[in-house]
Design an enzyme around this catalytic site. Sequence first.
Site, PDB file in Angstrom:
ATOM      1  N   CYS A  13      67.497  47.627  54.006  1.00  0.00           N
ATOM      2  CA  CYS A  13      66.264  48.008  54.684  1.00  0.00           C
ATOM      3  C   CYS A  13      66.023  49.474  54.352  1.00  0.00           C
ATOM      4  CB  CYS A  13      66.309  47.729  56.180  1.00  0.00           C
ATOM      5  SG  CYS A  13      67.480  48.699  57.108  1.00  0.00           S
ATOM      6  N   CYS A  89      63.527  44.184  55.704  1.00  0.00           N
ATOM      7  CA  CYS A  89      62.297  44.837  56.134  1.00  0.00           C
ATOM      8  C   CYS A  89      61.287  44.767  55.000  1.00  0.00           C
ATOM      9  CB  CYS A  89      62.540  46.271  56.595  1.00  0.00           C
ATOM     10  SG  CYS A  89      62.837  47.484  55.328  1.00  0.00           S
ATOM     11  N   CYS A  97      63.550  48.375  43.468  1.00  0.00           N
ATOM     12  CA  CYS A  97      65.000  48.328  43.673  1.00  0.00           C
ATOM     13  C   CYS A  97      65.721  48.556  42.355  1.00  0.00           C
ATOM     14  CB  CYS A  97      65.419  46.967  44.232  1.00  0.00           C
ATOM     15  SG  CYS A  97      64.885  46.699  45.926  1.00  0.00           S
TER      16      CYS A  97
END
Length: 173
Positions: A13, A89, A97
């Site tokens: 998250c 989230c 990422c």
Amino acid sequence: MMTHRSYNALFLCTGNSARSILAEAILNGIGDDRFRAHSAGSRPAGQVHPSAIEILSENGDDVFALRSKGWQEFEKPGAPALDFIFTVCDRAAAEECPIWPGHPMTAHWGLADPAAFKGSDDDRLALFRRTYSELQRRIELFVDIPIESLDRPSLKKRLDEIGKIETPAEREN
């Protein structure tokens, strides 16, 4: 007796102070030797939210080793090889990422952030309890998946389905 391999799961998250921390503790508690859970954030808060510690302690989960950390720790040499990455989230799911070594299976299990709640302490704790319960439900379903007997597309479908489970808050609206 059939032996299972052990799997590493990372819960992501943004702040790594509440949802991902709860998920890490829950999976480490119910995953036996089959799963090892970790958590991280894209912009870690630097501390675990006190209400997360309170709810985990209420449920008998181990809180000793929990800490807020950045996902960069899992890119370094010597970091555990990841098999699964779950974003919990929406903001983390939308972020760029890293390219994780080994191409772990990913899924989005978004939930509202209880750490962002503005209101009474009792209402905040109630939201943390609900978030814990929702994560526990999803993680129990995950642990029950016969991972070794599914091909990659079937496993991905199951993981995505778990993330789409309607939460109590969504049913109320």
